[in-house]
Scaffold this motif. Structure first.
Motif, PDB file in Angstrom:
ATOM      1  N   HIS B  47      34.715 -31.288 -16.428  1.00 20.77           N
ATOM      2  CA  HIS B  47      33.544 -30.187 -15.819  1.00 20.77           C
ATOM      3  C   HIS B  47      33.797 -29.369 -14.852  1.00 20.77           C
ATOM      4  N   ALA B  48      34.780 -29.953 -13.806  1.00 23.41           N
ATOM      5  CA  ALA B  48      35.243 -29.191 -12.695  1.00 23.41           C
ATOM      6  C   ALA B  48      35.925 -28.409 -13.336  1.00 23.41           C
ATOM      7  N   GLY B  49      37.069 -28.677 -14.481  1.00 23.14           N
ATOM      8  CA  GLY B  49      37.832 -27.480 -14.955  1.00 23.14           C
ATOM      9  C   GLY B  49      36.839 -26.412 -15.534  1.00 23.14           C
ATOM     10  N   ASN B  50      35.963 -26.585 -16.395  1.00 20.27           N
ATOM     11  CA  ASN B  50      34.817 -25.992 -17.147  1.00 20.27           C
ATOM     12  C   ASN B  50      34.229 -24.756 -16.063  1.00 20.27           C
ATOM     13  N   LEU B  51      34.278 -25.223 -14.981  1.00 17.66           N
ATOM     14  CA  LEU B  51      33.292 -24.258 -14.069  1.00 17.66           C
ATOM     15  C   LEU B  51      34.090 -23.107 -13.525  1.00 17.66           C
ATOM     16  N   ARG B  52      35.411 -23.042 -13.550  1.00 16.58           N
ATOM     17  CA  ARG B  52      36.252 -22.098 -13.311  1.00 16.58           C
ATOM     18  C   ARG B  52      36.872 -21.235 -14.590  1.00 16.58           C
ATOM     19  N   ARG B  53      37.270 -22.128 -15.669  1.00 18.01           N
ATOM     20  CA  ARG B  53      37.749 -21.726 -16.776  1.00 18.01           C
ATOM     21  C   ARG B  53      37.148 -20.726 -17.549  1.00 18.01           C
ATOM     22  N   THR B  54      37.508 -19.986 -17.891  1.00 12.23           N
ATOM     23  CA  THR B  54      37.293 -18.655 -18.943  1.00 12.23           C
ATOM     24  C   THR B  54      36.823 -19.121 -20.047  1.00 12.23           C
ATOM     25  N   GLY B  55      35.683 -18.566 -20.674  1.00 12.67           N
ATOM     26  CA  GLY B  55      35.116 -19.319 -22.173  1.00 12.67           C
ATOM     27  C   GLY B  55      34.104 -20.171 -21.790  1.00 12.67           C
ATOM     28  N   ARG B  56      34.744 -21.316 -21.046  1.00 18.03           N
ATOM     29  CA  ARG B  56      33.801 -22.277 -20.581  1.00 18.03           C
ATOM     30  C   ARG B  56      33.153 -23.084 -21.686  1.00 18.03           C
TER      31      ARG B  56
END
Lengths: 332, 332
Positions: B47-56
């Motif tokens: 979830h921390a990754g998804n915060l920044r990751r593009t596409g989400r």
DNA sequence: GGGGAGTCTGACAACGATGTCACGGGTTGG
DNA sequence: CCAACCCGTGACATCGTTGTCAGACTCCCC
């Protein structure tokens, strides 16, 4: 949240306060913020919050059962869900399919999503790989099968005793040539049930030499075939103990096909839907899967609430339901 | 990740690169990092990754079914799970219990956890409240029941036609006094099945005046009681169409208790486990719930992959399985 | 009228990860 | 021999939210 804040003309922290019901916000601002929330259809991102929030709870739990489509697993699932939804906890549900690789994969997927705890049915030889995670504070409760290589709470049925009761029941109706139809021996419950069955025969002084103990049945079709082979074999049993719900279904079909259902006694482990309406109705050792699930969730939440009593196993009693198929006497 | 980085003596970005399999990391550093990951038992926080990751993408989906413990729902669940686990997507599963409040609550819980998409069975009068979410790009697929107030994909059984086939089947065996036993009328499938049934009677020129059309049955016990009342009533039916799996079970029990199971015909909607082994075996209109789940997941993933074709309903055909109970002729 | 306490509010850092970018060093080619 | 490029690497801002803290008010009491 940014957008809500600017629409309401307040700081984002104030929005956070309103959304979380924190004190010290004037009625006027609260109204403005709630209106903005409504207009923008804002839903707070729980995970972003959890990142900063102290205590760090995702209000999420991971459940791994044998197969979500099997009634036994489904009832466990329901038990867990009821306890979880009371507490606002969402449940990830997955099927194990008795595949050790799947077990590892699912656990890892749950962990990466930062579940607050795990409720697991296992297939791998040892669960020692979970030790670090336990030490990190993630509570784990095992269901249906006891873990190996880690100390953790477990909720299991009274497998060996239930199987013994089944054996005793058949013996008391005059049977000595009783066949055992079991799941794959890698599975803990399969071994336990077999053990209980064999030990009870021992207590009754019945030698298992010459008896058919079939393992490795993995679904209803394989069970049907195995039963069929037994009935057509050189020394057909006068009674059958089928040690799992799908196996019972296969056995019932094979008995029918051989017109043996009124002659060969049958006791199944785990109740089967409509079992009471068959002819003969099927005598079973019933488990209480929903209670297993409910208790597992209860223990998990207790651990999350700080319960540090030593881990232990909870054994859920089984009960014999007499319906007819198990009371066919041996007339030979 | 911090800790892994310092243990491996590299920057945290390099750890990120290794963990995500990005290129341009030397073999030597990769080894060091992986060793540190192993030692610290590191699992990246998705979830921390998804915060920044593009596409989400959270690689997570929310599934709401009627009741995870009902075999029909459980099979849908399994269909969804199989499609999802292929793609590394975890599934939140919840039960609706035909409660509109629960529907809203569960959907909200899923949304706050930022699922990539929703697969929903619904109980509320309108799903218009989901429109903003759809516009925001969250794909939603409805299963078992068509949505009201929003345009979205839906996967449903051929309810009306299946019910008509059931009615026709009973009519063709000489019945005109056929009772309908249905779920609560708020439920879309219940209305559809009733409609199909009634329309087929109309086509056959059978008046529904004097016929028993019972709605509002919500479980097997209420169905059993209703059937019992019909059989003991002034104008007992010569045939019954039970429009849901639990209702069928209740009807079977009541028929037994009244010793009417060889006299009154029965066709059930939705297959029931062991139905083939009863006496008489139960004729049913079988659905294919696992296919419903699988197709729902397939459509959801297609939407996530950018499919923008207009939303539509997919109707999964039902099929009549002739087993005996539906072929009892009307001898009056 | 001044000080202290309490209320309401927002600026800012931080959570754990990734996207961007710039830097140092090696290789290549003119 | 130098420019241009690629490779491996880390500093830093950033995602959406909450914890901390300090500032601006108001209110009350001596």
């Amino acid at each position: 949240m940014r957008h809500v804040a600017s629409l309401a003309g307040v700081g984002i922290k104030t929005v956070s306060r309103v959304v979380n019901g924190e004190p010290n916000v004037s009625e006027a601002t609260k109204t403005k913020v709630l209106e903005a929330v409504r207009q923008l259809n804002f839903q707070p991102d729980m995970h972003a919050g959890n990142l900063r929030r102290t205590g760090r709870r995702t209000q999420t739990l991971g459940l791994l059962v044998g197969n979500v489509a099997n009634p036994f697993s489904a009832a466990i699932h329901r038990g867990v869900e009821d306890a979880a939804s009371d507490k606002g906890v969402a449940v990830f549900a997955s099927s194990l399919d008795d595949d050790p690789d799947r077990e590892r994969g699912v656990v890892s997927a749950f962990l990466q999503r930062r579940v607050d705890g795990l409720i697991l049915t296992t297939a791998s030889q040892s669960q020692a790989y979970l030790q670090p995670e336990l030490e990190l504070g993630t509570p784990i409760v095992f269901v249906d099968r006891e873990p190996v290589g880690v100390v953790a709470d477990a909720i299991v049925s009274d497998n060996a005793n239930g199987a013994a009761v089944a054996a005793r029941h058949l013996i008391s109706h005059g049977h000595t040539n009783i066949a055992f139809l079991g799941d794959r021996a890698e599975i803990w419950t399969a071994r336990e049930r077999r053990r209980g069955f064999v030990e009870e025969l021992g207590r009754a002084g019945i030698s298992i030499n010459g008896l058919s103990l079939v393992d490795g049945l993995y679904d209803d079709v394989s069970a049907e075939r195995a039963t069929d082979a037994l009935l057509k074999g050189p020394n057909p049993p006068t009674a059958i103990f089928s040690a799992q719900n799908l196996i019972t279904m296969g056995a019932v079909r094979a008995l029918r096909n051989n017109a043996a259902h009124h002659r060969v006694a049958l006791v199944g482990f785990d109740d089967v839907s409509l079992a009471a309406l068959l002819d003969p109705a099927i005598t079973v050792i019933a488990q209480d899967p929903q209670r297993i699930g409910a208790l597992a969730a209860e223990r998990l939440f207790a651990r999350l609430d700080g319960d540090t009593t030593p881990a232990r196993s909870y054994v859920i009693p089984t009960r014999l339901i007499i319906r007819g198929s198990g009371e066919i006497r041996n007339d030979s």
